[in-house]
Design an enzyme around this catalytic site. Structure first.
Site, PDB file in Angstrom:
ATOM      1  N   PHE A  12     -58.817  37.420 -63.202  1.00 47.43           N
ATOM      2  CA  PHE A  12     -59.897  38.246 -62.636  1.00 47.43           C
ATOM      3  C   PHE A  12     -61.262  37.541 -62.669  1.00 47.43           C
ATOM      4  N   ASP A  34     -54.010  26.883 -64.307  1.00 49.34           N
ATOM      5  CA  ASP A  34     -53.607  28.237 -64.711  1.00 49.34           C
ATOM      6  C   ASP A  34     -52.088  28.306 -64.828  1.00 49.34           C
ATOM      7  N   THR A  37     -49.495  33.583 -65.491  1.00 50.47           N
ATOM      8  CA  THR A  37     -48.805  34.652 -66.213  1.00 50.47           C
ATOM      9  C   THR A  37     -48.805  35.876 -65.304  1.00 50.47           C
ATOM     10  N   ASP A  60     -50.081  25.160 -68.554  1.00 50.09           N
ATOM     11  CA  ASP A  60     -50.380  25.956 -69.748  1.00 50.09           C
ATOM     12  C   ASP A  60     -51.469  25.225 -70.542  1.00 50.09           C
ATOM     13  N   ILE A  61     -52.488  25.928 -70.987  1.00 53.84           N
ATOM     14  CA  ILE A  61     -53.542  25.236 -71.765  1.00 53.84           C
ATOM     15  C   ILE A  61     -53.018  24.787 -73.138  1.00 53.84           C
ATOM     16  N   ALA A  83     -58.942  30.960 -69.703  1.00 54.18           N
ATOM     17  CA  ALA A  83     -57.526  31.290 -69.936  1.00 54.18           C
ATOM     18  C   ALA A  83     -57.351  32.056 -71.239  1.00 54.18           C
ATOM     19  N   THR A 101     -52.163  31.256 -76.880  1.00 54.45           N
ATOM     20  CA  THR A 101     -53.137  30.812 -75.862  1.00 54.45           C
ATOM     21  C   THR A 101     -54.566  30.828 -76.420  1.00 54.45           C
ATOM     22  N   THR A 126     -65.913  37.252 -75.735  1.00 52.43           N
ATOM     23  CA  THR A 126     -66.058  38.689 -75.506  1.00 52.43           C
ATOM     24  C   THR A 126     -66.856  39.379 -76.605  1.00 52.43           C
ATOM     25  N   ASP A 127     -67.446  40.521 -76.243  1.00 54.06           N
ATOM     26  CA  ASP A 127     -68.155  41.328 -77.252  1.00 54.06           C
ATOM     27  C   ASP A 127     -67.196  41.879 -78.312  1.00 54.06           C
ATOM     28  N   GLU A 128     -65.892  41.862 -78.004  1.00 55.87           N
ATOM     29  CA  GLU A 128     -64.922  42.467 -78.933  1.00 55.87           C
ATOM     30  C   GLU A 128     -64.804  41.690 -80.241  1.00 55.87           C
ATOM     31  N   TYR A 151     -55.936  41.058 -79.915  1.00 49.91           N
ATOM     32  CA  TYR A 151     -56.671  40.365 -78.829  1.00 49.91           C
ATOM     33  C   TYR A 151     -58.012  39.853 -79.343  1.00 49.91           C
ATOM     34  N   ALA A 153     -59.029  39.316 -82.313  1.00 49.31           N
ATOM     35  CA  ALA A 153     -58.878  38.284 -83.349  1.00 49.31           C
ATOM     36  C   ALA A 153     -58.525  36.940 -82.714  1.00 49.31           C
ATOM     37  N   LYS A 155     -59.472  35.916 -79.797  1.00 42.95           N
ATOM     38  CA  LYS A 155     -60.708  35.404 -79.192  1.00 42.95           C
ATOM     39  C   LYS A 155     -61.660  34.876 -80.276  1.00 42.95           C
TER      40      LYS A 155
HETATM   41  P1  NAD Z   1     -57.088  37.940 -66.788  1.00 44.58           P
HETATM   42  O1  NAD Z   1     -56.041  38.467 -67.698  1.00 44.58           O
HETATM   43  O2  NAD Z   1     -57.360  38.613 -65.495  1.00 44.58           O
HETATM   44  O3  NAD Z   1     -56.790  36.400 -66.439  1.00 44.58           O
HETATM   45  C1  NAD Z   1     -56.379  35.483 -67.395  1.00 44.58           C
HETATM   46  C2  NAD Z   1     -55.901  34.241 -66.654  1.00 44.58           C
HETATM   47  O4  NAD Z   1     -55.511  33.252 -67.640  1.00 44.58           O
HETATM   48  C3  NAD Z   1     -54.671  34.489 -65.775  1.00 44.58           C
HETATM   49  O5  NAD Z   1     -54.844  33.856 -64.528  1.00 44.58           O
HETATM   50  C4  NAD Z   1     -53.529  33.835 -66.555  1.00 44.58           C
HETATM   51  O6  NAD Z   1     -52.485  33.359 -65.726  1.00 44.58           O
HETATM   52  C5  NAD Z   1     -54.262  32.713 -67.261  1.00 44.58           C
HETATM   53  N1  NAD Z   1     -53.581  32.263 -68.485  1.00 44.58           N
HETATM   54  C6  NAD Z   1     -53.135  33.028 -69.519  1.00 44.58           C
HETATM   55  N2  NAD Z   1     -52.566  32.255 -70.458  1.00 44.58           N
HETATM   56  C7  NAD Z   1     -52.675  30.977 -70.014  1.00 44.58           C
HETATM   57  C8  NAD Z   1     -52.298  29.721 -70.565  1.00 44.58           C
HETATM   58  N3  NAD Z   1     -51.662  29.639 -71.730  1.00 44.58           N
HETATM   59  N4  NAD Z   1     -52.592  28.600 -69.871  1.00 44.58           N
HETATM   60  C9  NAD Z   1     -53.215  28.677 -68.656  1.00 44.58           C
HETATM   61  N5  NAD Z   1     -53.578  29.830 -68.096  1.00 44.58           N
HETATM   62  C10 NAD Z   1     -53.324  30.972 -68.780  1.00 44.58           C
HETATM   63  O7  NAD Z   1     -58.392  37.868 -67.679  1.00 44.58           O
HETATM   64  P2  NAD Z   1     -59.937  38.086 -67.323  1.00 44.58           P
HETATM   65  O8  NAD Z   1     -60.249  39.513 -67.455  1.00 44.58           O
HETATM   66  O9  NAD Z   1     -60.259  37.360 -66.087  1.00 44.58           O
HETATM   67  O10 NAD Z   1     -60.613  37.337 -68.564  1.00 44.58           O
HETATM   68  C11 NAD Z   1     -60.952  35.967 -68.475  1.00 44.58           C
HETATM   69  C12 NAD Z   1     -61.626  35.534 -69.765  1.00 44.58           C
HETATM   70  O11 NAD Z   1     -62.789  36.338 -69.981  1.00 44.58           O
HETATM   71  C13 NAD Z   1     -60.757  35.726 -71.002  1.00 44.58           C
HETATM   72  O12 NAD Z   1     -60.973  34.634 -71.860  1.00 44.58           O
HETATM   73  C14 NAD Z   1     -61.264  37.012 -71.613  1.00 44.58           C
HETATM   74  O13 NAD Z   1     -61.053  37.026 -73.003  1.00 44.58           O
HETATM   75  C15 NAD Z   1     -62.731  36.931 -71.272  1.00 44.58           C
HETATM   76  N6  NAD Z   1     -63.434  38.214 -71.160  1.00 44.58           N
HETATM   77  C16 NAD Z   1     -62.927  39.212 -70.371  1.00 44.58           C
HETATM   78  C17 NAD Z   1     -63.653  40.400 -70.226  1.00 44.58           C
HETATM   79  C18 NAD Z   1     -63.157  41.519 -69.330  1.00 44.58           C
HETATM   80  O14 NAD Z   1     -63.768  42.590 -69.323  1.00 44.58           O
HETATM   81  N7  NAD Z   1     -62.123  41.324 -68.537  1.00 44.58           N
HETATM   82  C19 NAD Z   1     -64.858  40.574 -70.900  1.00 44.58           C
HETATM   83  C20 NAD Z   1     -65.348  39.522 -71.692  1.00 44.58           C
HETATM   84  C21 NAD Z   1     -64.627  38.349 -71.801  1.00 44.58           C
HETATM   85  P1  TYD Z   2     -59.995  48.304 -71.259  1.00 46.42           P
HETATM   86  O1  TYD Z   2     -60.313  48.199 -69.814  1.00 46.42           O
HETATM   87  O2  TYD Z   2     -58.589  48.132 -71.714  1.00 46.42           O
HETATM   88  O3  TYD Z   2     -60.974  47.293 -71.997  1.00 46.42           O
HETATM   89  P2  TYD Z   2     -61.235  47.073 -73.590  1.00 46.42           P
HETATM   90  O4  TYD Z   2     -60.249  47.840 -74.370  1.00 46.42           O
HETATM   91  O5  TYD Z   2     -61.023  45.607 -73.706  1.00 46.42           O
HETATM   92  O6  TYD Z   2     -62.645  47.529 -73.809  1.00 46.42           O
HETATM   93  O7  TYD Z   2     -60.492  49.719 -71.788  1.00 46.42           O
HETATM   94  C1  TYD Z   2     -61.826  50.147 -71.595  1.00 46.42           C
HETATM   95  C2  TYD Z   2     -61.992  51.449 -72.356  1.00 46.42           C
HETATM   96  O8  TYD Z   2     -61.165  52.459 -71.759  1.00 46.42           O
HETATM   97  C3  TYD Z   2     -61.564  51.353 -73.803  1.00 46.42           C
HETATM   98  O9  TYD Z   2     -62.411  52.183 -74.608  1.00 46.42           O
HETATM   99  C4  TYD Z   2     -60.149  51.926 -73.792  1.00 46.42           C
HETATM  100  C5  TYD Z   2     -60.215  52.972 -72.692  1.00 46.42           C
HETATM  101  N1  TYD Z   2     -58.946  53.177 -71.980  1.00 46.42           N
HETATM  102  C6  TYD Z   2     -58.452  54.475 -71.800  1.00 46.42           C
HETATM  103  O10 TYD Z   2     -59.054  55.466 -72.237  1.00 46.42           O
HETATM  104  N2  TYD Z   2     -57.269  54.619 -71.162  1.00 46.42           N
HETATM  105  C7  TYD Z   2     -56.565  53.571 -70.658  1.00 46.42           C
HETATM  106  O11 TYD Z   2     -55.482  53.781 -70.068  1.00 46.42           O
HETATM  107  C8  TYD Z   2     -57.098  52.252 -70.824  1.00 46.42           C
HETATM  108  C9  TYD Z   2     -56.366  51.040 -70.301  1.00 46.42           C
HETATM  109  C10 TYD Z   2     -58.290  52.102 -71.498  1.00 46.42           C
END
Ligand code: NAD
Ligand code: TYD
Length: 341
Positions: A12, A34, A37, A60-61, A83, A101, A126-128, A151, A153, A155
């Protein structure tokens, strides 16, 4: 910086970043590396598929030989690592790939950066990693990391390795910690795309617990701009929070989504909560604002814009929701939804 390896670039945020970089920095060559997955999807990159300055490598990374080969083949000088396994609920079901990963894979990339003498390594985090943040407080970059899900942990493990490579080897590294991103091409397991696509189909929206958990929903393009800024102006060894400064309860997010999609609030189902669910994240974003960054979208605008994208792009998500996703949905929500009747 000329040849950039974007690991996880078919996911994404990574794909949005690739599209953003090709638009804003046409001088760079972008190589996506990539594993594809379940979350990786080449449909996310269709807009650049004919672009001669974009290349795709499946790998794979955590595979050191394949990473080195890609770096050498494309004369890579910069790695941006997106990734990861990224869904908290899946990390509760089965953490193994998260550690492989997020921790080992990050180590492999750092080691390749060191061994091959690359110019720069940037880690997407991530903020997590800060864990649950009580009301009245917000996280600054120097705060202790207190991740609470597998997750988070995984990160935090990656973040600590990045810091260790900076301190021990003087590796040129930067790191950004984003809040909850939303926008085009987000796999519909995450709350906003799951709820938007369920609502479009008049299906129930499974809201965990009381729905009063707080998140900073951020438009993905704003996050991409912040990463771009840190790449060009960030200080080596430093981490930067990328939030919105605006937090929202999940119930409010759902309500905005349903209104935008013109669906009734009766679709909301309060279901059994996620174990260890972090109630609140909150980022202090002064440091990145000092670099000159501002979010362009409010949380409400981000949610409305995202809802419209899913309404207009059924071609993208319908095929995802009909595959492996169905088994996952039943395992995660079947019992929860039946109990909530
Ligand atoms: P996503 O799950 O949509 O995409 C992850 C991508 O990584 C996929 O294309 C997958 O095929 C690839 N991947 C997974 N394992 C791999 C490996 N071993 N080798 C190579 N490629 C691999 O994730 P996203 O939401 O786009 O998140 C991207 C990054 O941003 C992550 O590091 C995530 O922790 C971080 N992040 C996400 C959010 C969010 O809200 N989505 C917020 C803050 C940070
Ligand atoms: P999510 O998009 O999974 O992100 P994160 O857990 O990494 O913050 O979830 C966003 C918020 O929405 C989180 O507080 C969990 C909640 N949530 C639901 O209430 N129902 C759901 O089905 C999902 C996936 C998340």
């Amino acid at each position: 910086m000329k040849n950039i390896l974007v690991t996880g670039g078919a996911g994404f945020i990574g794909a949005n970043f690739v599209l953003y970089m090709r638009r804003t920095h046409p001088e760079y060559n972008i190589i996506v590396y990539d594993k594809l997955t379940y979350a990786g999807n080449l449909d996310n990159l269709l807009d650049v598929s004919d672009d001669p300055q974009y290349h795709f490598v499946k790998g794979d990374i955590a595979d050191a030989a394949a990473v080195e080969a890609a770096i050498k083949q494309f004369d890579i000088d910069t790695i941006i690592n997106f990734a990861a396994e990224t869904h908290v609920d899946r990390s509760i079901m089965d953490p193994d790939a998260f550690i492989q990963t997020g921790v080992y894979g990050t180590y492999v990339l750092l080691e390749a950066t060191r061994k091959l003498g690359l110019e720069r390594y940037h880690q997407i985090s991530t903020d997590e990693v800060y864990g649950h943040i009580p009301h009245g407080q917000s996280s600054v970059e120097t705060d202790k990391l207190e991740p609470r899900s597998p997750y988070a942990a995984s990160k935090a493990g990656g973040d600590l390795l990045v810091n260790a490579y900076f301190i021990t080897y003087g590796l040129p590294v930067t790191l950004t910690r984003g809040s909850n991103n939303i926008g085009p091409y987000q796999y519909p397991e995450k709350a906003v795309p799951l709820f938007a696509t369920n609502a479009i189909d008049h299906q129930p929206l499974p809201l965990y617990g009381d729905g009063r958990q707080m998140r900073e929903y951020q438009y993905v393009e704003d996050h991409c701009e912040a990463i771009d800024l840190v790449l060009h102006k960030g200080v080596s060894g430093e981490a930067y929070n990328v939030g919105t400064g605006y937090e929202m309860e999940n119930i409010e997010m759902v309500s905005i989504l349903l209104d935008e999609l013109k669906r009734p609030h009766s679709l909301i189902r309060h279901v059994e909560d996620r174990p260890g669910h972090d109630r609140r994240y909150s980022l202090n974003i002064s440091k990145i604002m000092d670099l000159g960054w501002r979010p362009r979208h409010s949380a409400e605008e981000a949610i409305r814009k995202t809802a419209r994208w899913y309404a207009q792009n059924e071609w993208w998500w319908r095929k995802i929701k009909s595959g492996e996703f169905r088994q996952y949905y039943e395992a995660q929500y079947g019992e929860r939804l039946r109990k909530s009747q």
